[in-house]
Scaffold this motif. Structure first.
Motif, PDB file in Angstrom:
ATOM      1  N   MET A   2      86.922 -33.584 171.601  1.00  0.00           N
ATOM      2  CA  MET A   2      85.649 -33.847 172.241  1.00  0.00           C
ATOM      3  C   MET A   2      85.034 -32.535 172.740  1.00  0.00           C
ATOM      4  O   MET A   2      83.830 -32.314 172.607  1.00  0.00           O
ATOM      5  CB  MET A   2      85.896 -34.783 173.419  1.00  0.00           C
ATOM      6  N   LEU A   3      85.905 -31.691 173.296  1.00  0.00           N
ATOM      7  CA  LEU A   3      85.455 -30.386 173.788  1.00  0.00           C
ATOM      8  C   LEU A   3      84.811 -29.592 172.659  1.00  0.00           C
ATOM      9  O   LEU A   3      83.772 -28.972 172.831  1.00  0.00           O
ATOM     10  CB  LEU A   3      86.670 -29.658 174.365  1.00  0.00           C
ATOM     11  N   GLU A   4      85.457 -29.631 171.487  1.00  0.00           N
ATOM     12  CA  GLU A   4      84.919 -28.935 170.316  1.00  0.00           C
ATOM     13  C   GLU A   4      83.510 -29.428 169.988  1.00  0.00           C
ATOM     14  O   GLU A   4      82.639 -28.666 169.602  1.00  0.00           O
ATOM     15  CB  GLU A   4      85.828 -29.180 169.096  1.00  0.00           C
ATOM     16  N   VAL A   5      83.316 -30.729 170.144  1.00  0.00           N
ATOM     17  CA  VAL A   5      82.037 -31.322 169.754  1.00  0.00           C
ATOM     18  C   VAL A   5      80.925 -30.929 170.720  1.00  0.00           C
ATOM     19  O   VAL A   5      79.809 -30.629 170.313  1.00  0.00           O
ATOM     20  CB  VAL A   5      82.172 -32.860 169.642  1.00  0.00           C
TER      21      VAL A   5
ATOM     22  N   LEU B  92      71.741 -29.255 166.647  1.00  0.00           N
ATOM     23  CA  LEU B  92      70.426 -29.343 167.286  1.00  0.00           C
ATOM     24  C   LEU B  92      69.657 -28.036 167.114  1.00  0.00           C
ATOM     25  O   LEU B  92      68.451 -28.036 166.885  1.00  0.00           O
ATOM     26  CB  LEU B  92      70.570 -29.695 168.770  1.00  0.00           C
ATOM     27  N   ILE B  93      70.363 -26.915 167.227  1.00  0.00           N
ATOM     28  CA  ILE B  93      69.698 -25.613 167.071  1.00  0.00           C
ATOM     29  C   ILE B  93      69.260 -25.412 165.619  1.00  0.00           C
ATOM     30  O   ILE B  93      68.135 -25.022 165.335  1.00  0.00           O
ATOM     31  CB  ILE B  93      70.631 -24.459 167.525  1.00  0.00           C
ATOM     32  N   LYS B  94      70.162 -25.752 164.697  1.00  0.00           N
ATOM     33  CA  LYS B  94      69.844 -25.638 163.274  1.00  0.00           C
ATOM     34  C   LYS B  94      68.625 -26.482 162.915  1.00  0.00           C
ATOM     35  O   LYS B  94      67.781 -26.088 162.114  1.00  0.00           O
ATOM     36  CB  LYS B  94      71.037 -26.093 162.428  1.00  0.00           C
ATOM     37  N   ALA B  95      68.557 -27.648 163.525  1.00  0.00           N
ATOM     38  CA  ALA B  95      67.451 -28.567 163.224  1.00  0.00           C
ATOM     39  C   ALA B  95      66.172 -28.132 163.922  1.00  0.00           C
ATOM     40  O   ALA B  95      65.109 -28.706 163.707  1.00  0.00           O
ATOM     41  CB  ALA B  95      67.817 -29.985 163.636  1.00  0.00           C
ATOM     42  N   GLY B  96      66.284 -27.115 164.767  1.00  0.00           N
ATOM     43  CA  GLY B  96      65.114 -26.587 165.444  1.00  0.00           C
ATOM     44  C   GLY B  96      64.637 -27.433 166.606  1.00  0.00           C
ATOM     45  O   GLY B  96      63.518 -27.280 167.074  1.00  0.00           O
ATOM     46  N   ILE B  97      65.466 -28.351 167.064  1.00  0.00           N
ATOM     47  CA  ILE B  97      65.061 -29.214 168.178  1.00  0.00           C
ATOM     48  C   ILE B  97      65.168 -28.449 169.498  1.00  0.00           C
ATOM     49  O   ILE B  97      64.337 -28.583 170.385  1.00  0.00           O
ATOM     50  CB  ILE B  97      65.913 -30.500 168.189  1.00  0.00           C
ATOM     51  N   ILE B  98      66.217 -27.609 169.611  1.00  0.00           N
ATOM     52  CA  ILE B  98      66.366 -26.797 170.820  1.00  0.00           C
ATOM     53  C   ILE B  98      66.564 -25.337 170.416  1.00  0.00           C
ATOM     54  O   ILE B  98      66.976 -25.045 169.298  1.00  0.00           O
ATOM     55  CB  ILE B  98      67.558 -27.262 171.689  1.00  0.00           C
ATOM     56  N   ASN B  99      66.270 -24.430 171.369  1.00  0.00           N
ATOM     57  CA  ASN B  99      66.452 -23.008 171.097  1.00  0.00           C
ATOM     58  C   ASN B  99      67.779 -22.504 171.633  1.00  0.00           C
ATOM     59  O   ASN B  99      68.487 -21.766 170.963  1.00  0.00           O
ATOM     60  CB  ASN B  99      65.314 -22.194 171.712  1.00  0.00           C
ATOM     61  N   ALA B 100      68.069 -22.913 172.872  1.00  0.00           N
ATOM     62  CA  ALA B 100      69.320 -22.496 173.486  1.00  0.00           C
ATOM     63  C   ALA B 100      70.220 -23.728 173.613  1.00  0.00           C
ATOM     64  O   ALA B 100      69.726 -24.840 173.725  1.00  0.00           O
ATOM     65  CB  ALA B 100      69.043 -21.907 174.868  1.00  0.00           C
ATOM     66  N   PRO B 101      71.540 -23.517 173.547  1.00  0.00           N
ATOM     67  CA  PRO B 101      72.451 -24.667 173.662  1.00  0.00           C
ATOM     68  C   PRO B 101      72.304 -25.398 175.002  1.00  0.00           C
ATOM     69  O   PRO B 101      72.040 -24.775 176.036  1.00  0.00           O
ATOM     70  CB  PRO B 101      73.839 -24.046 173.514  1.00  0.00           C
TER      71      PRO B 101
ATOM     72  N   VAL C 138      77.449 -30.463 168.245  1.00  0.00           N
ATOM     73  CA  VAL C 138      76.177 -31.068 168.627  1.00  0.00           C
ATOM     74  C   VAL C 138      75.116 -29.998 168.845  1.00  0.00           C
ATOM     75  O   VAL C 138      74.017 -30.064 168.287  1.00  0.00           O
ATOM     76  CB  VAL C 138      76.349 -31.937 169.896  1.00  0.00           C
ATOM     77  N   ASN C 139      75.482 -28.976 169.649  1.00  0.00           N
ATOM     78  CA  ASN C 139      74.512 -27.918 169.941  1.00  0.00           C
ATOM     79  C   ASN C 139      74.109 -27.165 168.683  1.00  0.00           C
ATOM     80  O   ASN C 139      72.939 -26.858 168.475  1.00  0.00           O
ATOM     81  CB  ASN C 139      75.080 -26.948 170.977  1.00  0.00           C
TER      82      ASN C 139
END
Lengths: 306, 364
Positions: A143-146, A157-166, A153-154
């Protein structure tokens, strides 16, 4: 008195005795593996801490006083141990939240399985038990890895361009709760499923027929009938989560101590075994009180109608 | 739309499953059920009667067709919005509630004030004679008592239509007879339209204003008990309701009384006139066992004669299985009257007469 009733009592007594004999192995295990160590813990809680861990065989009530109070190092006055109390409250809070969350997520899951055709239900149940195959520590690290900052997850999300920073998900209360829910969910699903499976679905139709909206069918008919399953599941989730150790320390980063971690600390770095023992027994008392209150509350509705 | 129809079922079809496994449970059924009527859906198990009831209740939705309640289309209305209540075969009483709570459940779900619910529940308890058991948990009731609670629960919200799904099938014979009377009384007292599902033809005949006979998802005949019994539409209806003898006959000509009919073995008898049949036509003639007259054969010839092959005594009546000729036999039911001066034994020759007014021509 005629002879017949005496004979019946005699048979009855023999019956009871035989049943006790049958449960003897289990009783022995409980006596040796649970009561024995518990007694040791109880005795330790009334001793003096040793210098390098362990205990000195000197009677002392300091540990018990320290559970709730702290002694001022200058004037020796006692004041309430805010830290301990807030840890207890935080643990109780986390356990209650975990229990509620497992009901919220577990009930629909159990409903889903119970409404599948009989052939496929076993497969779904089997899938539910898969997490049990892996050690809790490994599951928690997974879970920690995820959710860690460079985690799955981060990154996605970053790859998808939804967020810039984790997003900081690890080492938060939410992470601890998520970890706990993940670990204990099957404990809720299985007993709830067991009672849902026995539910007569014609009662659901009857309620629909009598003007109950889907929500009211759930609250007025289904939930009251499957309550024993929910109660059993809640107990199975609540008790172990009160003493949770792994999830809070790994996913919470040890920032916010839970009772389990506090106790662990006393036997480790704290080198205060008597305090650890006293805290353990205090935790047990809290669990017992909570259970009694809960069973009493939950049983009230059921008993009123027999 | 006729205002005196409580329920109109228009070309309703219900299919379970899909592809090769699809089963047409209800096949293009059109049916009107009148207000205040005691209407019975009758048929063997698997004939679609329960499916039709579930469609009316709203537990299932039809593949095509419409269901209309009091002039209002309810085909897609969920069950909790239909003023229709059901008495389930298994009663389906809520196990976590008392008798009174069960009866009051529908009223509570309609959000009626307590001041309205309580007297209504009391009234229902009185109606089904369960006042003394109001606070009993339903698990402690006998089958007959549970049945009454189920009835009261379904009637309490004053539904426009009450659906009863074989409600008496779980009761023993005596209790079933009592409940039949009870149901008729309740229907008369409440004036609610009852739609009753049963596979028991006797139950259907005694209780119903009208009966719909179903088989294989299709509606075969709709009519009053007398009409269905006396003028069955086809062979299935004739054999499902009551007992029937079927005779394969050929029309040989017309006589003054009607048609002259001949059995394959050559015996002739007279049947009622029919516009649809002319000489040479093959048809099935039906007669009920109790309508056949039977006498010890006398010397004189004429009419049908046969040999008694089997006798079954059932108290009020006696059944005689009479063989007329190879492959053609009749079941005859005679009332046991002491004044009849004859006793018949197996193997006796008897003469039979088939009253013209009791004979029917049937389509297969």
């Amino acid at each position: 008195m005629s002879a017949a009733p005496d004979l019946i009592t005699l048979n009855h007594r023999r019956d009871i005795r035989n049943r006790w004999l049958l449960s003897l192995p289990a009783l022995l295990i409980i006596l040796l593996a649970a009561t024995g160590p518990l007694l040791i813990v109880l005795i330790y809680s009334f001793l003096t801490p040793g210098d390098y861990g362990d205990v000195k065989w000197l009677f002392s009530t300091d540990a018990w006083v320290n559970v709730l109070f702290q002694r001022d190092i200058f004037d020796d006055t006692l004041s309430l141990a805010d830290a301990h109390i807030s840890i207890f409250l935080r643990s109780i809070n986390l356990s209650v939240m975990t229990t509620i969350a497992t009901v919220v997520f577990g009930f629909p899951t159990a409903w889903f399985i119970a409404t599948r055709p009989a052939r496929t239900r076993e497969l779904w149940l089997f899938l539910i038990t898969i997490p049990f195959w892996t050690n809790i520590l490994i599951r928690t690290f997974a879970m920690l890895e995820v959710i860690r900052n460079e985690g799955l997850v981060n990154m996605l999300l970053i790859k998808a361009g939804i967020i810039n920073a984790p997003i900081q998900m690890l080492f938060t209360d939410g992470a601890v709760l998520a970890g706990m829910v993940y670990v204990y969910l099957p404990m809720m699903v299985l007993p709830v499923y067991a009672s849902l499976e026995k539910l007569d679905f014609r009662l659901v139709e009857a309620a629909y027929d009598l003007y109950a909206t889907p929500f009211r069918v759930l609250t007025k008919v289904i939930l009251p009938i499957v309550k024993p399953g929910v109660v059993a599941g809640s107990i199975l989730v609540f008790i172990p989560s009160l003493g949770a150790y792994v999830s809070p320390s790994i996913l919470g980063g040890g920032k916010n101590l839970m009772i389990g971690n506090l106790i662990g600390l006393q036997f480790g770095q704290g080198r205060n075994w008597p305090l650890g023992s006293a805290l353990s027994i205090s935790l047990m008392i809290v669990v017992m009180i909570a259970l009694l209150a809960y069973v009493r509350y939950a049983g009230k509705g059921a008993n009123a109608h027999g | 739309m006729a205002p005196n129809n409580a329920v109109e079922i228009w070309r309703v079809t219900k299919i379970y499953g899909s592809g090769d496994g699809a089963v047409t449970a209800v096949n293009d059924v059109t049916l009107n059920i009148g207000t205040n009527e005691f209407f019975t859906l009758l048929g063997p198990s698997g004939c679609g009667k329960t499916s039709l009831l579930r469609l009316i209740a709203g537990f299932e939705y039809p593949a095509s067709g419409d269901i209309i309640l009091d002039g209002e289309t309810i085909t897609a209305t969920p069950p909790y919005k239909r003023p229709i209540n059901t008495v389930f075969q298994s009663y389906a009483l809520f196990p976590h509630m008392t008798v009174a709570e069960n009866i009051g459940f529908g009223l509570k779900m309609l959000d009626l004030p307590k001041a309205e619910i309580e007297p209504r529940v009391a009234e229902m308890l009185r109606l089904v004679r369960m006042e003394a058991l109001a606070s009993r948990p339903v698990s402690k009731l006998s089958g007959g008592q549970q049945q009454r609670v189920a009835l009261a629960r379904a009637l309490a919200p004053c539904p426009k239509v009450l659906l009863l799904d074989e409600p008496l099938s779980a009761l023993d014979y005596k209790l079933r007879k009592e409940m039949q009377v009870e149901l008729k009384r309740l229907q008369a007292e409440t004036g609610v339209t009852f739609i009753f599902v049963t596979h028991d033809q006797e139950e259907a005949l005694t209780m119903s204003d009208r009966i719909a006979v179903m088989s294989g998802g299709k509606l075969l005949q709709v009519g009053g008990p007398r009409e269905i019994y006396n003028h069955p539409a086809n062979r299935f209806v004739a054999s499902f309701i009551g007992e029937a003898n079927f005779l394969d006959v050929t029309v040989t000509g017309e006589t003054g009384e009607g048609l002259s009919l001949a059995l394959a073995s050559g015996e002739t008898f007279t049947g009622p006139a029919s516009d649809e049949l002319s000489a040479g036509a093959k048809v099935t003639a039906m007669i009920r066992p109790e309508h056949v007259r039977l006498q010890p054969a006398s010397g004189e010839a004429g009419g049908l004669t046969g040999t008694i092959e089997n006798i079954a005594y059932i108290g009020t009546d006696t059944y005689y299985h009479v063989v007329i000729s190879q492959g053609q036999a009749l079941s005859v039911r005679l009332q046991n009257r002491p004044e009849d001066g004859f006793t018949l034994e197996t193997g006796d020759r008897v003469s039979l007469s088939l009253p013209v007014s009791a004979l029917r021509y049937l389509k297969d």
